[in-house]
Scaffold this motif. Sequence first.
Motif: not given
Length: 479
Positions: A237-248, A298-308
């Motif tokens: 069904r697909g695996v989505v990767g999420v690179a988001a958020g930070s300690e702040r 993964v089959q797609a990446w989401v990157v950016g929200p809250g990364l700083g």
Amino acid sequence: MRYGHSVETVRRAEAALMARVPEGALMQRAAAGLAGAGTDLLGRVYGARVAVLVGSGANGGDALYAAARLLRRGAAATAVLLNPERAYAEGLAAFRSAGGRVAAADGGARAVARADLVLDGVTGIGGKGGLRPEAADLALAARDGRGAVLAVDLPSGVDADTGEVHGPAVHADATVTFGTYKPALLVDPAAEFAGALRLVDIGLDGDLGAPELEALQHADAAALLPRPSGESDKYRRGVVGVAAGSERYPGAAVLAVSGALRGGAGAVRYAGPGGPAVLARHPETLVSAGSPRAAGRVQAWVVGPGLGDTSQARTAVDDALAADVPILVDADGLRLLTPEAVRRRTAATVLTPHAGEAAALLGWAREDVEGRRLHAVRELAARFGATVLLKGSTTLVADPDPGRPVRVNATGTAWLATAGSGDVLSGLTGSLLAAGLAARDAASLGAYLHGLSARLTPHPLTALDLADSLPAAWHNVSA
């Protein structure tokens, strides 16, 4: 699907149709639809007062013929002529024959102020720039008057092709448009002037070419929904990767994952420092503390929200860009992009800026983006070679191929203007990418479900409320 066509396309289609039908037939069809809409707004026609704002084009003729129909049903009507020498002669004759009164522009304000219904036939689809002073005064009187304002084809003073508003324009309660929607009726800022829309079929369908805009409707959204089959498992069904958020900003990680889990993919991998917060809310998430490169397939990446804006954030964006899978870039990730880096990619890229982020990417002022939304989203898609979802009062999706229509989302609501709602949209759209949808479809469907979810959520809402309502939106579309 709802379509919007350019002025050139509409004129070409009208000319082709007029060559096949009796003279005046199209105007009579338009007038009948306009009179019907006016009747609905009035409720009771007999004894009602109607003011008709008449310019020099065919829209003025449509309005005069429509008013003549209302006159024959017992209304009283006054036509305010902004350019008496150039008013549509046959329409004016029909109006007078039905008992209508005529006033010059300088004496029309009183008729407008007393009217139960104002028909706006000042300018047509070819109008450019704001209204001239005498027309602007009447538009202001109509806005402040007691009656409903009904625009003919589109509100006078807006640009039909771009949705831009340069100066004074008519604020309509409703707009009757003919044959097809004009882009201005679907895109802010002009759409804010149009009110409720009614499309009247005048027989153009066979002559219309490719649209400039299109908007998904429920059936279109339902056809795009990814559905598991009997052979499906979480990986198929697909695996989505999420690179988001930070300690702040750990909440951004939670919100993006919340959207991703409800977007049709089979599993979510999270990479970053927000793992504990993510697991506390969503224990089904596959969590790693390192960069996207080490997180697993993964089959797609989401990157950016809250990364700083740290070295770790830059590594996350670079790793995601280097992956040969579709990627969605939002929020802080957008500041770490260059057009060259995106254009080097072979897999699809989706950018999801709001107006301020779009302005930074383009080197424009924010108000220029908000005032020229169609131009801005097309320019971003061309400059980056990416699919662009421009968030805002009208959410637009542009494909890097300029030959494809821009998509307009019709489900948005002002309640989406709340912290974190964009993070949910990013996760949701990334999940649709991972489930196998093309970039343009994933962005369009994500915006559609996101807006519908907001409409189904009790107000005022929070971003987590929005994510929790996504299954209801999904069911609403697929039912």
